[in-house]
Design an enzyme around this catalytic site. Sequence first.
Site, PDB file in Angstrom:
ATOM      1  N   PHE A 116       9.729   9.629   1.107  1.00  0.00           N
ATOM      2  CA  PHE A 116       9.853   8.183   0.972  1.00  0.00           C
ATOM      3  C   PHE A 116       8.572   7.651   0.331  1.00  0.00           C
ATOM      4  CE2 PHE A 116       9.398   3.746   2.194  1.00  0.00           C
ATOM      5  CZ  PHE A 116      10.645   3.253   1.867  1.00  0.00           C
ATOM      6  N   ASP A 119       0.477  10.674  -0.799  1.00  0.00           N
ATOM      7  CA  ASP A 119       0.951   9.404  -0.253  1.00  0.00           C
ATOM      8  C   ASP A 119       0.639   9.413   1.236  1.00  0.00           C
ATOM      9  OD1 ASP A 119       2.367   7.355   0.939  1.00  0.00           O
ATOM     10  OD2 ASP A 119       4.135   7.562  -0.343  1.00  0.00           O
ATOM     11  N   LYS A 173       0.238   0.433   4.965  1.00  0.00           N
ATOM     12  CA  LYS A 173       0.581   0.213   6.369  1.00  0.00           C
ATOM     13  C   LYS A 173      -0.614  -0.124   7.291  1.00  0.00           C
ATOM     14  CE  LYS A 173       5.148   2.142   6.734  1.00  0.00           C
ATOM     15  NZ  LYS A 173       5.597   2.864   5.548  1.00  0.00           N
TER      16      LYS A 173
HETATM   17  C1  PLP Z   1       6.147   2.713   4.201  1.00  0.00           C
HETATM   18  C2  PLP Z   1       5.877   3.720   3.170  1.00  0.00           C
HETATM   19  C3  PLP Z   1       5.837   3.391   1.807  1.00  0.00           C
HETATM   20  C4  PLP Z   1       6.169   1.998   1.308  1.00  0.00           C
HETATM   21  O1  PLP Z   1       5.281   1.037   1.784  1.00  0.00           O
HETATM   22  P1  PLP Z   1       5.683  -0.512   1.710  1.00  0.00           P
HETATM   23  O2  PLP Z   1       4.440  -1.211   2.182  1.00  0.00           O
HETATM   24  O3  PLP Z   1       6.859  -0.723   2.591  1.00  0.00           O
HETATM   25  O4  PLP Z   1       5.984  -0.811   0.296  1.00  0.00           O
HETATM   26  C5  PLP Z   1       5.526   4.384   0.905  1.00  0.00           C
HETATM   27  N1  PLP Z   1       5.253   5.637   1.309  1.00  0.00           N
HETATM   28  C6  PLP Z   1       5.261   5.986   2.609  1.00  0.00           C
HETATM   29  C7  PLP Z   1       4.913   7.386   2.987  1.00  0.00           C
HETATM   30  C8  PLP Z   1       5.589   5.052   3.576  1.00  0.00           C
HETATM   31  O5  PLP Z   1       5.649   5.406   4.868  1.00  0.00           O
END
Ligand code: PLP
Length: 434
Positions: A174, A258, A287
Amino acid sequence: MIKNTSMKPASSASLGVEKPPKSEIVGVPMNARPDPSETQPLLAAAKQHLYANYAQPELVMSHGQGAQLWDTEGRRYVDFFAGIAVSTLGHAHPALVEAISSQAAELIHLSNYFYTAPNLELAQLLCELSGFDRAFFCNSGTEANEAALKLVRRHFFDHGQKERDVILAFENSFHGRTIGSLTATGQPKYRTGFGPIGGVVHVPFGDLEKTRAALSDRVAGILFEPIQGEGGVVPAAPEFLHGLRALCDESGAFLIADEIQTGVGRTGHFLACHRSELRADVVTLAKALGGGVPIGAMLCREKLASALPPGSHGTTFGGNPLASRAALTVLQTLKSEGLLARVVELGQRLQSQLDSLVEKHELLASRRGQGLLQGLVLTDPSVGGSLLSALREAGLLVTFAGGVAIRLTPPLTISDAELDEGLAILDQVLGTFS
Ligand SMILES: *Cc1c(COP(=O)(O)O)cnc(C)c1O
């Protein structure tokens, strides 16, 4: 119009705005008294006017303190959710309340036309803690990933490799919801109906041979999560991560971590990559970084420092003083409260207690995760939704990730008592499901 002919900035006093005394801005939030008469009118407004792209339960949250939340009916919840791994310091942490309040009285926003102290101090501390060299600030995780994808593509474009524009990403990953990050997201359910954009090749997570096979001279970067969070808390093996590093070294592609969900202490290390001493070229954070105030960051090595020249990328709100001050306070508190060590300790406790729950309850197949990012894989994932509701009704907030696992992401500041209370609720509710 207020004229300020002396070259000195107008002080807040000269504008007729007195800074509130500290005692008024620190402490219990103003709405700390739940008001049941609000509930029905607010739920009616939700039904009528809120875009229905989420599926919230029939309640309205009122306020929080530490790892606890209250709704407008006065019901209390233990928070093992932290706004999807965001509320690093819990709710209403005095240091964060004070920092945001005093920053708001000084300067909230400027755009990216000028330097400000909170943003520069944040860049410095973030580079120190992460081991990276340069920080670009934005407002969310998906934007941080956009910046990373543009960064590596533009690097090769400017180095005479215009065709080198492919990103390798992993199945079940994700990376966000903008079209670019969405294209990298390796779960079809998030992409359905939004059309192919191209430029991303997905390979099975953890499969080094398939990753090697997919690597061509068109690949600009490999994008990965050290632990797939939304995918159901799936940790990568350290050997796999080091294998990715080696593939990047051989091919010249950039390794992009990420760490939007795993970063800022959640695993007991500032970055999850630090745990396996993995050196990525780019890392993305969001986050937990602002403790609840929206901010994202893309950090890179010095060799990529000029890949996005002035004018090539930006965002109006990125790195604004308010969000920067919040993030700076989160990082300073992480240090001053020794939270990384605390997360290691709490994570071990949580792990061993969750392992006993797996032994005890048939509904739990296994536990996986690190530190305060833990997943309980269900033997029957179809009960995930009703388990979540039952837990909420019993006073515990968790999330369901990847359609397979109950995900626990409490604030890093959670107390022993709050953790024990949450685990007791979990044990009791799981008992009703067997
Ligand atoms: C939550 C998340 C995102 C996206 O972040 P947003 O602030 O919702 O755009 C991208 N990568 C990972 C691993 C995430 O957990």
